[in-house]
Design a protein around this motif. Sequence first.
Motif, short mmCIF file in Angstrom:
data_model
loop_
_atom_site.label_atom_id
_atom_site.label_comp_id
_atom_site.label_asym_id
_atom_site.label_seq_id
_atom_site.Cartn_x
_atom_site.Cartn_y
_atom_site.Cartn_z
N LYS A 64 0.84 -1.21 0.00
CA LYS A 64 0.00 0.00 0.00
C LYS A 64 0.87 1.25 0.00
O LYS A 64 0.60 2.20 -0.74
CB LYS A 64 -0.92 -0.01 1.22
N VAL A 65 1.92 1.23 0.80
CA VAL A 65 2.76 2.43 0.88
C VAL A 65 3.53 2.62 -0.43
O VAL A 65 3.76 3.75 -0.87
CB VAL A 65 3.65 2.42 2.15
N ALA A 66 3.88 1.53 -1.09
CA ALA A 66 4.57 1.64 -2.38
C ALA A 66 3.64 2.30 -3.41
O ALA A 66 4.06 3.21 -4.15
CB ALA A 66 5.03 0.27 -2.86
N LYS A 67 2.37 1.90 -3.40
CA LYS A 67 1.41 2.52 -4.34
C LYS A 67 1.20 3.99 -4.01
O LYS A 67 1.10 4.84 -4.90
CB LYS A 67 0.05 1.79 -4.25
N LEU A 68 1.15 4.26 -2.70
CA LEU A 68 0.95 5.64 -2.25
C LEU A 68 2.09 6.53 -2.77
O LEU A 68 1.86 7.62 -3.31
CB LEU A 68 0.91 5.64 -0.71
N LYS A 69 3.31 6.03 -2.68
CA LYS A 69 4.47 6.82 -3.11
C LYS A 69 4.45 7.02 -4.62
O LYS A 69 4.83 8.07 -5.13
CB LYS A 69 5.77 6.14 -2.66
N GLU A 70 3.99 5.99 -5.31
CA GLU A 70 3.93 6.10 -6.77
C GLU A 70 2.92 7.19 -7.17
O GLU A 70 3.20 8.01 -8.05
CB GLU A 70 3.50 4.74 -7.32
N ILE A 71 1.78 7.20 -6.50
CA ILE A 71 0.75 8.21 -6.82
C ILE A 71 1.29 9.62 -6.58
O ILE A 71 1.10 10.54 -7.37
CB ILE A 71 -0.52 7.98 -5.97
N ILE A 72 2.03 9.77 -5.47
CA ILE A 72 2.54 11.10 -5.12
C ILE A 72 3.60 11.56 -6.12
O ILE A 72 3.76 12.76 -6.37
CB ILE A 72 3.09 11.09 -3.67
#
Length: 333
Positions: A323-331
Amino acid sequence: MEKKIFSGVQPTGNLHLGNYLGAIQNFVSFQNQENTKCIYCVVDLHAVTIKQDPSELKNNIRETTATFIASGLNHEKSILFKQSSIAAHSECSWLLGCYTKMGWLNRMTQFKEKVGKDKERASIGLYIYPVLMASDILLYDTTHVPVGEDQKQHLELTRDIAQKFNQEYNKKNFFTIPEPIIQNEFARIMSLKDGKKKMSKSELTDLSRINLNDTRDQISNKIKKAKTDSLPIPSDRKNLKNRPEAENLLSIFSSLTNQSMQKTLNQFEGKNFSEFKTSLSEIIIEKISPISDEIEKLRNDHSFIDKVLSDGKEKAEKISSKKVAKLKEIIGF
Ligand code: AMP
Ligand code: TRP
């Protein structure tokens, strides 16, 4: 749809009857529902928002885990882990802090209550505590959060943060918007010494609370010494209005016997509190003593407790690191 449950408890001392009736009892009931995944966390990063002695903290982390298990949480059915073992919680907290308005945090009543007049000396950690709590919840696509009533405002903030992020990046479903689950009728268990204050680990006198690891004698002694008034038990709840201590003891009885307040009033109408207290002690002992006996057995089995937490870490990390990897990608990292 599958339900995803997440909740946390701070390892800051003995857990008490308020924690059990307001939160842990609910944790156990979710674990036994179909189509439901449960994650329960010992939130040690939250604990250090107030001063902690290192060896006591270590001890309390094990004690809280033992209390979870002794209360009926099964580490094979639910994920049990400690917050500090997974870096994603801190990382996500930093990121979400960048989407949280100071105005939102300034409204948090728990912060205001905890710091009193001494706001300038409060730590930033205590101030941004609700952002870390939002991260705990949002990392696991949580749908429902069982908590005591005092956490309702933090849940509303979590929903605001999630909605703001989803909107800002036009990702309607990235963060799931969680619902609080709060036991309605007896949501807040009060101190045995002051019916206007909630039962809490931080109240100085131990006589104010029933700890889940109290012995039978301690329980009956504390109930004997609990504050009441000289009036008999009424037949109608309306007549408990200005009698917070009386109402609290009757609520505890109702909650433990799983019956309505009216049924309890019918049962004890006209009796005085000394008589009622005998029945109250009996029911508390019946419900709490098996838990305290089990805590006692688990307390020294450090290798078992540590293994439960490390297995839990492995499972929780699989979910939250993605989840945090996806979050960073979105940002845009
Ligand atoms: P804490 O010990 O503050 O980490 O709280 C753990 C859980 O117990 C949270 O869901 C709280 O809302 C709940 N809780 C704590 N004190 C009480 C109380 N006196 N009555 C009901 N629920 C409580
Ligand atoms: N703030 C909660 C309390 O003091 C504990 C907590 C931390 C929590 N993270 C959480 C509860 C996530 C529910 C979900 O009681």
